[in-house]
Design a protein around this motif. Structure first.
Motif, PDB file in Angstrom:
ATOM      1  N   ALA A  10      -6.711  -9.460  -9.487  1.00  0.00           N
ATOM      2  CA  ALA A  10      -5.727  -9.801 -10.508  1.00  0.00           C
ATOM      3  C   ALA A  10      -5.698 -11.313 -10.702  1.00  0.00           C
ATOM      4  CB  ALA A  10      -4.339  -9.306 -10.106  1.00  0.00           C
ATOM      5  N   VAL A  11      -5.522 -11.733 -11.941  1.00  0.00           N
ATOM      6  CA  VAL A  11      -5.326 -13.143 -12.266  1.00  0.00           C
ATOM      7  C   VAL A  11      -3.905 -13.306 -12.771  1.00  0.00           C
ATOM      8  CG1 VAL A  11      -5.994 -15.052 -13.775  1.00  0.00           C
ATOM      9  CG2 VAL A  11      -7.744 -13.545 -12.843  1.00  0.00           C
ATOM     10  N   VAL A  12      -3.184 -14.264 -12.219  1.00  0.00           N
ATOM     11  CA  VAL A  12      -1.808 -14.534 -12.634  1.00  0.00           C
ATOM     12  C   VAL A  12      -1.709 -15.990 -13.054  1.00  0.00           C
ATOM     13  CG1 VAL A  12       0.618 -14.548 -11.955  1.00  0.00           C
ATOM     14  CG2 VAL A  12      -0.924 -12.811 -11.009  1.00  0.00           C
ATOM     15  N   THR A  13      -1.329 -16.248 -14.301  1.00  0.00           N
ATOM     16  CA  THR A  13      -1.090 -17.627 -14.708  1.00  0.00           C
ATOM     17  C   THR A  13       0.356 -17.998 -14.386  1.00  0.00           C
ATOM     18  OG1 THR A  13      -0.372 -17.148 -16.986  1.00  0.00           O
ATOM     19  CG2 THR A  13      -2.750 -17.366 -16.593  1.00  0.00           C
ATOM     20  N   GLY A  14       0.578 -19.280 -14.121  1.00  0.00           N
ATOM     21  CA  GLY A  14       1.914 -19.706 -13.726  1.00  0.00           C
ATOM     22  C   GLY A  14       2.269 -19.262 -12.328  1.00  0.00           C
ATOM     23  N   ALA A  15       1.257 -19.106 -11.468  1.00  0.00           N
ATOM     24  CA  ALA A  15       1.464 -18.492 -10.154  1.00  0.00           C
ATOM     25  C   ALA A  15       2.009 -19.453  -9.108  1.00  0.00           C
ATOM     26  CB  ALA A  15       0.151 -17.895  -9.649  1.00  0.00           C
ATOM     27  N   GLY A  36      -4.600 -17.389  -8.735  1.00  0.00           N
ATOM     28  CA  GLY A  36      -3.529 -18.053  -9.466  1.00  0.00           C
ATOM     29  C   GLY A  36      -4.063 -19.184 -10.314  1.00  0.00           C
ATOM     30  N   LEU A  37      -3.701 -19.173 -11.594  1.00  0.00           N
ATOM     31  CA  LEU A  37      -4.052 -20.256 -12.515  1.00  0.00           C
ATOM     32  C   LEU A  37      -2.779 -20.993 -12.877  1.00  0.00           C
ATOM     33  CD1 LEU A  37      -6.598 -18.488 -12.637  1.00  0.00           C
ATOM     34  CD2 LEU A  37      -6.682 -18.877 -15.109  1.00  0.00           C
ATOM     35  N   ASP A  38      -2.760 -22.293 -12.628  1.00  0.00           N
ATOM     36  CA  ASP A  38      -1.544 -23.070 -12.855  1.00  0.00           C
ATOM     37  C   ASP A  38      -1.927 -24.543 -12.917  1.00  0.00           C
ATOM     38  OD1 ASP A  38       1.162 -24.299 -12.485  1.00  0.00           O
ATOM     39  OD2 ASP A  38       1.749 -22.251 -11.979  1.00  0.00           O
ATOM     40  N   GLU A  44      -0.247 -19.425  -2.184  1.00  0.00           N
ATOM     41  CA  GLU A  44      -0.085 -18.059  -1.687  1.00  0.00           C
ATOM     42  C   GLU A  44      -1.155 -17.114  -2.222  1.00  0.00           C
ATOM     43  OE1 GLU A  44       2.090 -17.391   0.691  1.00  0.00           O
ATOM     44  OE2 GLU A  44       2.596 -19.515   0.575  1.00  0.00           O
ATOM     45  N   CYS A  45      -1.931 -17.579  -3.191  1.00  0.00           N
ATOM     46  CA  CYS A  45      -2.951 -16.729  -3.800  1.00  0.00           C
ATOM     47  C   CYS A  45      -4.249 -16.796  -2.990  1.00  0.00           C
ATOM     48  CB  CYS A  45      -3.214 -17.163  -5.238  1.00  0.00           C
ATOM     49  SG  CYS A  45      -1.802 -16.896  -6.340  1.00  0.00           S
ATOM     50  N   VAL A  51      -5.327 -25.288 -13.935  1.00  0.00           N
ATOM     51  CA  VAL A  51      -5.799 -25.062 -15.303  1.00  0.00           C
ATOM     52  C   VAL A  51      -4.653 -25.237 -16.290  1.00  0.00           C
ATOM     53  CG1 VAL A  51      -6.805 -23.354 -16.881  1.00  0.00           C
ATOM     54  CG2 VAL A  51      -7.551 -23.430 -14.515  1.00  0.00           C
ATOM     55  N   ASP A  52      -4.937 -25.835 -17.424  1.00  0.00           N
ATOM     56  CA  ASP A  52      -4.033 -25.846 -18.575  1.00  0.00           C
ATOM     57  C   ASP A  52      -4.300 -24.560 -19.356  1.00  0.00           C
ATOM     58  OD1 ASP A  52      -2.710 -26.170 -20.984  1.00  0.00           O
ATOM     59  OD2 ASP A  52      -3.729 -28.043 -21.538  1.00  0.00           O
ATOM     60  N   VAL A  53      -3.352 -23.639 -19.343  1.00  0.00           N
ATOM     61  CA  VAL A  53      -3.603 -22.332 -19.970  1.00  0.00           C
ATOM     62  C   VAL A  53      -3.765 -22.436 -21.482  1.00  0.00           C
ATOM     63  CG1 VAL A  53      -2.442 -21.051 -18.145  1.00  0.00           C
ATOM     64  CG2 VAL A  53      -1.136 -21.781 -20.168  1.00  0.00           C
ATOM     65  N   GLY A  54      -3.357 -23.555 -22.058  1.00  0.00           N
ATOM     66  CA  GLY A  54      -3.536 -23.745 -23.492  1.00  0.00           C
ATOM     67  C   GLY A  54      -4.938 -24.161 -23.887  1.00  0.00           C
TER      68      GLY A  54
END
Length: 235
Positions: A10-15, A36-38, A44-45, A51-54
């Motif tokens: 699983a990939v979670v942004t803002g993690a 975790g992408l943040d 914890e991931c 990463v800038d999700v934009g």
């Protein structure tokens, strides 16, 4: 039900904090390998990328790294975002653009990065975090509500596009949530507001995470659905 443990990724942004961190923790508890992408590290991931999700290219590169390290992505959770209150007359063009870029762009960029693999395998789940304000609106929340409302539009349209090919797309639209995103002096924490809620309190990040994990891990019958953990604010 507690979910069936999965060997998937699983990939979670803002993690790194708030709802994203809680979602990552809950998915890990259920057996997922979680990336975790943040903008900040998400320690914890199992794997984390700043990463800038934009930025679509940055998200695509990060997802490629995740798949190289952890395997094919079977679940993507778009949480990354921020909140601010401003009268509509005070919202600058830059603030409008940034709000849409982070919230809507973040969802679209993540979805595009994971969909090719999901569609090839004929399976996958995408969960987006919207907001109660996407439905009810709020004073001095125009750009935030617009961005979250657009997320619901993307979710419903994308779910119709890919459900027949094995990929489920759903959303969670929480009310004000007890996370650091809400300042101590936020009107959403005021006793007068809390008294309007049937539960009399804000929901917690962990409670929202249960809804996210349900849609990701258990709700194989849900397509284009929106769960609303909001303490009864919108019934």
């Amino acid at each position: 039900m507690t979910g069936t443990p999965s060997a998937g990724t699983a990939v979670v942004t803002g993690a790194a904090s708030g709802i994203g961190a809680a979602a990552a923790a809950e998915l890990k508890r259920r057996g997922w390998s979680v990336a975790g992408l943040d903008l900040r590290p998400a320690p914890e991931c199992d794997y984390t990328a700043q990463v800038d999700v934009g930025d679509p290219d940055a998200v695509a590169a990060a997802v490629a790294q995740v798949q190289e390290r952890l395997g094919p992505v079977d679940c993507a959770v778009s949480v990354a975002g921020y909140y601010e209150m401003l009268p509509v007359s005070d919202i600058t063009e830059q603030q409008w653009t940034r709000m849409l870029r982070v919230h809507v762009g973040g969802l679209v960029n993540l979805s595009r990065a994971v969909l090719t693999g999901m569609l090839e395998r004929g399976t996958g789940s995408i969960v987006a975090v919207a907001s109660e304000l996407a439905v009810g609106g709020g004073s001095e929340d125009a750009h935030y509500a617009a961005a979250k409302g657009a997320i619901l539009g993307v979710v419903r349209s994308l779910s119709a596009e890919v459900a027949g090919r094995g990929v489920r797309v759903n959303a969670v639209a929480p009310g004000p949530t007890d996370t650091p995103l809400l300042a101590a002096d936020s009107p959403w924490r005021a006793p007068d507001y809390l008294r309007t809620l049937p539960l009399g309190r804000l929901v917690s990040a962990e409670e929202v995470a249960l809804c996210i994990a349900f849609l990701a891990d258990e709700a194989t019958f849900c397509v284009g659905e929106v769960l609303n953990p909001n303490a009864g604010a919108v019934i």
